[in-house]
Design an enzyme around this catalytic site. Structure first.
Site, PDB file in Angstrom:
ATOM      1  N   ASP A 125       0.805  -1.101   0.017  1.00 54.32           N
ATOM      2  CA  ASP A 125      -0.015   0.003   0.010  1.00 54.32           C
ATOM      3  C   ASP A 125       1.147   1.367   0.001  1.00 54.32           C
ATOM      4  OD1 ASP A 125      -2.240  -1.521   0.215  1.00 54.32           O
ATOM      5  OD2 ASP A 125      -2.604  -0.933   2.614  1.00 54.32           O
ATOM      6  N   TYR A 219      -8.207   4.479  -1.937  1.00 54.55           N
ATOM      7  CA  TYR A 219      -8.503   4.590  -0.289  1.00 54.55           C
ATOM      8  C   TYR A 219      -8.654   6.052  -0.005  1.00 54.55           C
ATOM      9  CZ  TYR A 219      -6.957   3.877   4.477  1.00 54.55           C
ATOM     10  OH  TYR A 219      -6.910   3.723   5.899  1.00 54.55           O
TER      11      TYR A 219
END
Ligand SMILES: [Zn+2]
Length: 225
Positions: A125, A219
């Site tokens: 991520d 996100y």
């Protein structure tokens, strides 16, 4: 007050406040860590003064330097890592914040000269893969800055483990650089612990790409990054 003065004042406040995060997350001992931020639209950045304890930092004590690392405004001497920060700002125009720590677990990887392999989704991520090692470099000249820029240019990771030294992180803002420093230490610790009990399993490159893309582009609350 003119616009540039106001911007610098705000940035000094922000960078001063962010140093408390280094303490809060346990990334620094004594005064060994520093953060800087580029002044938008000017060839200037603000950085921690040298040798001042985090408790004593105030927005006024944060110094202003030009991109050669020379003091422009402030009554204290700039951080001893100023040349490294200045080199990054000169060579990476997209970078607006730099953080440096000797955080324990990440520096332990740096002491071995070993990159942290991408074995956690949080690494995919945040860093888009493993966290690389930069060269051994002595403080003072451009060597540390050059090592950071050469290692991170074309690399997804916003963190580099400078060999036998510690962590430098870069970001689109000082806050983003500090976040990368916090996340770097977090994953350095977890992967270290994982290795005590066995061999951590790598994540397939395609999955790393998907995770990175989702985290960077989908996100969270985009306006609050
Ligand atoms: Zn250092």
């Amino acid at each position: 007050m003119n616009e540039e003065k106001r911007v610098i004042e705000e940035l000094r406040e922000t960078v001063c406040r962010l140093h408390a995060e280094l303490v809060r997350y346990g990334l620094v001992a004594w005064t060994a860590g520093n953060i800087s931020g580029r002044v938008p639209g000017a060839d200037l950045f603000v950085i921690k003064p040298s040798g001042v304890s985090y408790d004593d930092l105030t927005p006024e004590s944060i110094v202003v330097c030009d991109l050669d690392g020379d003091l422009v405004e402030g009554s204290l001497a700039p951080s001893s890592d100023t040349a490294a920060h200045a080199y990054v700002y000169r060579h990476m125009p997209e970078v607006n914040g730099v953080a440096h720590t000797h955080s324990t677990y990440a520096s332990a990887w740096a002491a071995r000269g070993e990159p942290i392999p991408c074995v956690l989704t949080a690494m995919a991520d945040e860093f888009g893969g493993g966290i690389p090692v930069g060269p051994f470099a002595l403080i003072g000249g451009d060597d540390i800055g050059r090592g950071i820029v050469e290692t991170l240019t074309g690399h997804r990771s916003r963190a580099v483990l400078m060999r036998n030294h510690g962590v430098f992180t870069i970001g689109e803002s000082p806050k983003a650089a500090v976040k990368a420093a916090v996340m770097c230490e977090d994953v350095a610790r977890t992967v270290h612990v994982a290795r005590q009990l066995g061999v951590p399993a790598p994540i397939a490159p395609g999955d790393v790409d998907s995770l990175y893309d989702r985290y960077q582009n989908v996100y969270g609350q985009r306006s609050h990054r």
